[in-house]
Design a protein around this motif. Structure first.
Motif, PDB file in Angstrom:
ATOM      1  N   ALA A 133      90.129  19.969  40.549  1.00 55.37           N
ATOM      2  CA  ALA A 133      91.482  19.972  41.108  1.00 55.37           C
ATOM      3  C   ALA A 133      91.538  20.686  42.451  1.00 55.37           C
ATOM      4  CB  ALA A 133      92.444  20.636  40.124  1.00 55.37           C
ATOM      5  N   GLY A 134      90.698  21.692  42.627  1.00 50.64           N
ATOM      6  CA  GLY A 134      90.737  22.496  43.854  1.00 50.64           C
ATOM      7  C   GLY A 134      89.941  21.936  45.002  1.00 50.64           C
ATOM      8  N   GLY A 135      89.250  20.810  44.797  1.00 49.29           N
ATOM      9  CA  GLY A 135      88.395  20.278  45.860  1.00 49.29           C
ATOM     10  C   GLY A 135      88.865  18.985  46.476  1.00 49.29           C
ATOM     11  N   HIS A 136      90.077  18.534  46.126  1.00 43.79           N
ATOM     12  CA  HIS A 136      90.468  17.209  46.606  1.00 43.79           C
ATOM     13  C   HIS A 136      90.900  17.170  48.074  1.00 43.79           C
ATOM     14  CE1 HIS A 136      94.447  18.712  45.217  1.00 43.79           C
ATOM     15  NE2 HIS A 136      94.939  17.939  46.153  1.00 43.79           N
ATOM     16  N   HIS A 137      90.912  18.318  48.747  1.00 40.61           N
ATOM     17  CA  HIS A 137      91.168  18.312  50.188  1.00 40.61           C
ATOM     18  C   HIS A 137      89.927  18.717  50.993  1.00 40.61           C
ATOM     19  CE1 HIS A 137      95.339  17.267  50.157  1.00 40.61           C
ATOM     20  NE2 HIS A 137      95.641  18.244  49.323  1.00 40.61           N
ATOM     21  N   GLU A 138      88.808  18.831  50.317  1.00 38.61           N
ATOM     22  CA  GLU A 138      87.556  19.083  51.025  1.00 38.61           C
ATOM     23  C   GLU A 138      87.057  17.777  51.647  1.00 38.61           C
ATOM     24  OE1 GLU A 138      86.479  21.994  51.480  1.00 38.61           O
ATOM     25  OE2 GLU A 138      87.302  23.228  49.859  1.00 38.61           O
ATOM     26  N   LYS A 139      86.229  17.884  52.681  1.00 35.88           N
ATOM     27  CA  LYS A 139      85.674  16.707  53.349  1.00 35.88           C
ATOM     28  C   LYS A 139      84.152  16.778  53.322  1.00 35.88           C
ATOM     29  CE  LYS A 139      89.666  16.344  56.430  1.00 35.88           C
ATOM     30  NZ  LYS A 139      90.144  16.367  57.835  1.00 35.88           N
ATOM     31  N   MET A 140      83.530  15.620  53.356  1.00 29.01           N
ATOM     32  CA  MET A 140      82.078  15.550  53.194  1.00 29.01           C
ATOM     33  C   MET A 140      81.336  16.258  54.327  1.00 29.01           C
ATOM     34  SD  MET A 140      82.018  13.980  50.352  1.00 29.01           S
ATOM     35  CE  MET A 140      83.618  14.772  50.065  1.00 29.01           C
ATOM     36  N   ASP A 141      81.977  16.395  55.478  1.00 33.03           N
ATOM     37  CA  ASP A 141      81.315  17.051  56.611  1.00 33.03           C
ATOM     38  C   ASP A 141      81.595  18.545  56.676  1.00 33.03           C
ATOM     39  OD1 ASP A 141      83.948  17.037  57.343  1.00 33.03           O
ATOM     40  OD2 ASP A 141      83.660  15.976  59.241  1.00 33.03           O
ATOM     41  N   GLY A 142      82.325  19.078  55.682  1.00 37.45           N
ATOM     42  CA  GLY A 142      82.587  20.514  55.654  1.00 37.45           C
ATOM     43  C   GLY A 142      83.781  20.966  56.467  1.00 37.45           C
TER      44      GLY A 142
END
Length: 237
Positions: A133-142
């Protein structure tokens, strides 16, 4: 607002007018308190038509700051002020419609999600729910938030959640501030996010190949939003 327009805005702001009524009338108690800190108001008063005033600044309290030893490893810059209501400041936003303070407040919801879920006695089968739930605004490039995780630092399920969250947000027709995108528009936008390393490219391809996007559309989207999508235009060749 580009630099030329900001420069013109500042010139317009230099125009003056004579105010004969108190600006403490009809405002909230909090705003009245900030204005009273400037001292007694003497009318009439010559003012600029637009201004950034001291009472426009709403300071950030201790409880609105991240602790220096933040155990959740948030990597997000916290604006100095909680809000800035300055007229020139808000009319000079260079990209989008949100100020730095407003964008932080919106982004803050995911930090609160992590903090709240971390404090719950979750059963074993839900032990990964905080990361998902806490990672859905992370992006693959950091470049995402709040932890600036890269693809290899995230679980498969967290990367799946990001795709699901974006697709639902783009197509949702119940938001008062926007219309839901059509199926083709949503897929096209997400293909650009795949290209820019914002979402997992392999999982996005799987999302298309399995037809999950179509199943969701026919179950939850308005029929007027469902149009033809050629997934071959967006798959890795």
């Amino acid at each position: 607002m580009d630099l030329d327009r900001v420069s013109r805005l500042k010139k317009i702001a230099e125009r003056t007018w004579v105010r004969t009524l108190s600006d403490r009338l009809g405002v909230s108690q909090a705003e009245r308190k900030r204005k009273d800190m400037e001292g007694l108001e003497v009318l009439p008063i010559l003012e600029n038509v637009l201004a950034d005033k001291a009472d426009h600044i709403i300071t950030r309290g201790t409880h609105d700051r991240l602790p220096s030893d933040c155990r959740w490893q948030f990597r997000i810059e916290v604006p100095e002020n909680l809000y800035n209501r300055g007229e020139i400041y808000n009319l000079s936003i260079k990209s989008g419609t949100l100020s730095e303070e407003e964008r932080y407040k919106i982004n803050e919801h995911i930090m609160q999600t992590i903090i709240m879920l971390s404090g719950l006695p979750l059963p074993r089968h839900l032990r990964n729910i905080v990361e998902i739930a806490g990672g859905h605004h992370e992006k693959m490039d950091g470049s995402g938030y709040p932890r600036r995780l890269k693809r290899e630092e995230m679980s498969w399920t967290a990367r799946m959640m990001a795709i699901a969250d974006i697709f639902e947000a783009l197509t949702a027709g119940d938001r008062p501030y926007k219309q839901g995108k059509t199926l083709s528009e949503a897929i096209h936008i997400m293909s650009l996010m795949k290209k820019n390393q914002h979402i997992d490219p392999d999982l996005f391809d799987l999302f298309l190949r399995t037809g999950i996007y179509s199943e969701y559309a026919h179950s939850y989207m308005d029929p007027s939003q469902i149009d033809e999508v050629n997934i071959n235009d967006y798959l890795y060749k």
